[in-house]
Design an enzyme around this catalytic site. Structure first.
Site, PDB file in Angstrom:
ATOM      1  N   LYS A 122      48.481  37.412  52.239  1.00  0.00           N
ATOM      2  CA  LYS A 122      47.662  36.761  51.204  1.00  0.00           C
ATOM      3  C   LYS A 122      47.370  35.309  51.579  1.00  0.00           C
ATOM      4  CE  LYS A 122      49.651  39.618  47.550  1.00  0.00           C
ATOM      5  NZ  LYS A 122      48.579  40.530  47.164  1.00  0.00           N
TER       6      LYS A 122
ATOM      7  N   CYS B   1      48.009  45.949  39.449  1.00  0.00           N
ATOM      8  CA  CYS B   1      49.472  46.113  39.478  1.00  0.00           C
ATOM      9  C   CYS B   1      50.137  45.241  38.421  1.00  0.00           C
ATOM     10  CB  CYS B   1      50.049  45.804  40.858  1.00  0.00           C
ATOM     11  SG  CYS B   1      49.570  46.986  42.096  1.00  0.00           S
TER      12      CYS B   1
ATOM     13  N   GLN C 238      51.125  34.601  44.848  1.00  0.00           N
ATOM     14  CA  GLN C 238      49.790  34.045  44.571  1.00  0.00           C
ATOM     15  C   GLN C 238      49.798  32.526  44.539  1.00  0.00           C
ATOM     16  OE1 GLN C 238      47.107  35.784  44.584  1.00  0.00           O
ATOM     17  NE2 GLN C 238      47.966  37.841  44.429  1.00  0.00           N
TER      18      GLN C 238
ATOM     19  N   ASP D 279      58.404  34.720  42.232  1.00  0.00           N
ATOM     20  CA  ASP D 279      57.394  35.496  42.936  1.00  0.00           C
ATOM     21  C   ASP D 279      56.256  34.526  43.263  1.00  0.00           C
ATOM     22  OD1 ASP D 279      55.175  36.925  43.637  1.00  0.00           O
ATOM     23  OD2 ASP D 279      55.372  38.449  42.077  1.00  0.00           O
TER      24      ASP D 279
ATOM     25  N   HIS E 248      53.648  40.828  38.092  1.00  0.00           N
ATOM     26  CA  HIS E 248      53.167  41.937  38.940  1.00  0.00           C
ATOM     27  C   HIS E 248      54.248  43.018  38.914  1.00  0.00           C
ATOM     28  CE1 HIS E 248      52.321  43.923  42.840  1.00  0.00           C
ATOM     29  NE2 HIS E 248      51.114  43.397  42.778  1.00  0.00           N
TER      30      HIS E 248
HETATM   31  C1  LIG Z   1      51.978  38.137  42.029  1.00  0.00           C
HETATM   32  C2  LIG Z   1      52.234  39.177  43.062  1.00  0.00           C
HETATM   33  N1  LIG Z   1      53.494  39.557  43.321  1.00  0.00           N
HETATM   34  C3  LIG Z   1      53.790  40.471  44.248  1.00  0.00           C
HETATM   35  C4  LIG Z   1      52.813  41.082  44.971  1.00  0.00           C
HETATM   36  C5  LIG Z   1      53.189  42.097  46.000  1.00  0.00           C
HETATM   37  O1  LIG Z   1      52.903  41.624  47.262  1.00  0.00           O
HETATM   38  P1  LIG Z   1      53.081  42.572  48.529  1.00  0.00           P
HETATM   39  O2  LIG Z   1      52.311  43.820  48.211  1.00  0.00           O
HETATM   40  O3  LIG Z   1      52.471  41.785  49.644  1.00  0.00           O
HETATM   41  O4  LIG Z   1      54.525  42.816  48.691  1.00  0.00           O
HETATM   42  C6  LIG Z   1      51.487  40.751  44.739  1.00  0.00           C
HETATM   43  C7  LIG Z   1      50.401  41.445  45.468  1.00  0.00           C
HETATM   44  O5  LIG Z   1      49.319  41.622  44.958  1.00  0.00           O
HETATM   45  C8  LIG Z   1      51.188  39.762  43.770  1.00  0.00           C
HETATM   46  O6  LIG Z   1      49.928  39.399  43.522  1.00  0.00           O
END
Ligand SMILES: Cc1ncc(COP(=O)(O)O)c(C=O)c1O
Length: 420
Positions: free
Chosen positions: A240, A378, A217, A214, A137
């Site tokens: 999430k 993203c 998900q 990260d 992401h």
């Molecule tokens: C894999 C992953 N990393 C990071 C993020 C960023 O999360 P946040 O916007 O809650 O900081 C997301 C959000 O869609 C994501 O799916």
């Protein structure tokens, strides 16, 4: 480690799992959209909230609100106690060794930026390398790019195959003497791929490279055991996983957190301040400058309690059933191509439909009350890897049903009719 840390749980959802009963916990699911019952399949972007989480936010403001860690008065003490109890709930949820390894942040994005700007700035220098994967992401790309630009370091990217699986041997080859940190997704938001994280972390550790995960998900869908994984840092977002927006978590190993410089300066992160010199508070408070989102923390605690009440094993099993069903039903529709067909996947079905732009599909589905995400999610480099501008992404949560997937399939047939 527990097997659950590395692989999705394959237990059956079973008789005690009653999805209709679960749906009653989520008030928004009673909504109609354009005259149709809401079919919410955009859970990877943000999940809906159960009544217990909504109630926890209201309860906080009705009966606990005061600034924490500073007051001697009754309410401040209650608020502080609840805040620290929530930290313990998060600790147990990801099996961290100590509550002080749990830092509250705004979300995954802020948590990763925190590591890049503290650990990263202290350890990455000119000519060094930061290793990520091709399925990240933007939140796990750009913070490292900023760091590399500032330091004159190089961002290296481990490739993925046509199924959307990481080429683990390439990842290993890229771990060299210049690699100072690796940052990898546990589960890809665009493809659904579950990475073999335990193996990847072990590879990195054999070369003395710490790993930032990260987990945005993963945490909503899998049992995560940070000690079992031996993750150095693990970031995730409350919103999430049925919790409120604006609150997330950075797990970090105690020794690493202690050695790191602070991130932001301000109240609560200090031990003492003079104009000549400031000394810092102990971890995790050193990384929690300013008034935190106390209501958000209360909501996050309620979300974890909700997930624990259902059972993460049952959530994972139900979502796995949904994903298998959706892969069969949607994957067989004419003109549909699934993007991301890894052997190990969690809760994400990304696809394109021949000759129809994903945004048009999203718009037609919306008219049927079906919420999916369309775009690059993203993860523009993932789209580039597959040679497409965008996908349609249906992503599942504990409250979704097979009949909602049938509705999605009917919606896609309608797309065919419109574009025939
Ligand atoms: C894999 C992953 N990393 C990071 C993020 C960023 O999360 P946040 O916007 O809650 O900081 C997301 C959000 O869609 C994501 O799916």
């Amino acid at each position: 480690m527990s097997a659950a840390a590395a692989v999705p749980i394959r237990e059956r959802a079973g008789k005690t799992f009653d999805v209709e009963r679960i749906r009653e916990d989520f008030p928004i699911l009673r909504m109609k959209v354009h005259g149709h019952p809401l079919v919410y399949l955009d859970n990877a972007a943000t999940s809906q909230k159960p009544q217990t989480v909504i109630d926890a936010l209201v309860r906080y403001y009705e009966g606990e609100n005061a600034n924490i860690h500073r007051g001697v008065h009754y309410l401040s003490q209650i608020a502080t106690e609840e805040f620290e109890k929530a930290r313990e709930t998060v600790r147990a949820f990801v099996n961290a060794a100590q509550a002080s390894e749990i830092v509250f942040a705004r979300g995954t994005t802020e948590a990763i930026n925190l590591v890049a700007q503290t650990y990263g700035r202290a350890h990455v220098g000119a000519g060094d390398e930061v290793l990520i994967t091709a399925m990240e992401h933007h939140s796990n790309i750009v913070p490292w790019q900023l760091l590399c630009e500032e330091k004159g370091a190089k961002l290296r990217v481990a490739p993925i195959n046509d199924e959307g699986e990481l080429l683990v041997e390439e990842f290993e080859k890229l771990l060299g003497p210049k690699t100072k940190v690796a940052a990898v997704a546990h589960v890809s938001n665009a493809l659904g791929t579950i990475n073999p994280l335990q193996k990847m972390i072990a590879m990195a550790h054999r070369r003395g490279v710490p790993v930032v995960v990260d987990g945005a998900q993963a945490v909503p869908h899998l049992a995560v055991d940070v000690q079992g994984l031996d993750a150095d840092f693990y970031a995730f977002s409350g919103h999430k996983m049925y919790g409120p927006t604006g609150i997330g978590v950075l797990y970090g190993k105690q020794a690493l957190l202690e050695a790191m410089p602070p991130y932001q300066g301000g109240g609560d992160m200090i031990s003492s301040v003079t104009f000549e010199k400031t000394t810092y508070n102990k971890v995790p408070h050193k990384f929690e400058a300013g008034t935190p989102d106390m209501a958000g923390v209360a909501g996050l605690k309620a979300a974890i309690e909700y997930m624990n009440g259902v059972g993460i094993g049952k959530i994972a099993a139900h979502e796995h059933d949904l994903l298998e069903y959706a892969t069969g039903v949607v994957g067989q529709l004419p003109g549909v191509k699934l993007i991301g067909t890894a052997r190990e996947k969690a809760s994400v079905l990304s696809f394109v439909v021949e000759d129809v732009h994903p945004h048009d599909i999203g718009t037609i589905l919306d008219q049927e009350g079906i919420a999916v995400r369309t775009g690059h999610h993203c993860a523009q480099p993932v789209m580039e890897r597959f040679g497409i501008p965008a996908t349609v992404r249906a992503s599942f949560a504990v409250y979704n049903t097979k009949s909602e997937i049938d509705a999605l399939a009917r919606g896609i047939r309608k797309v065919h009719e419109v574009f025939a």
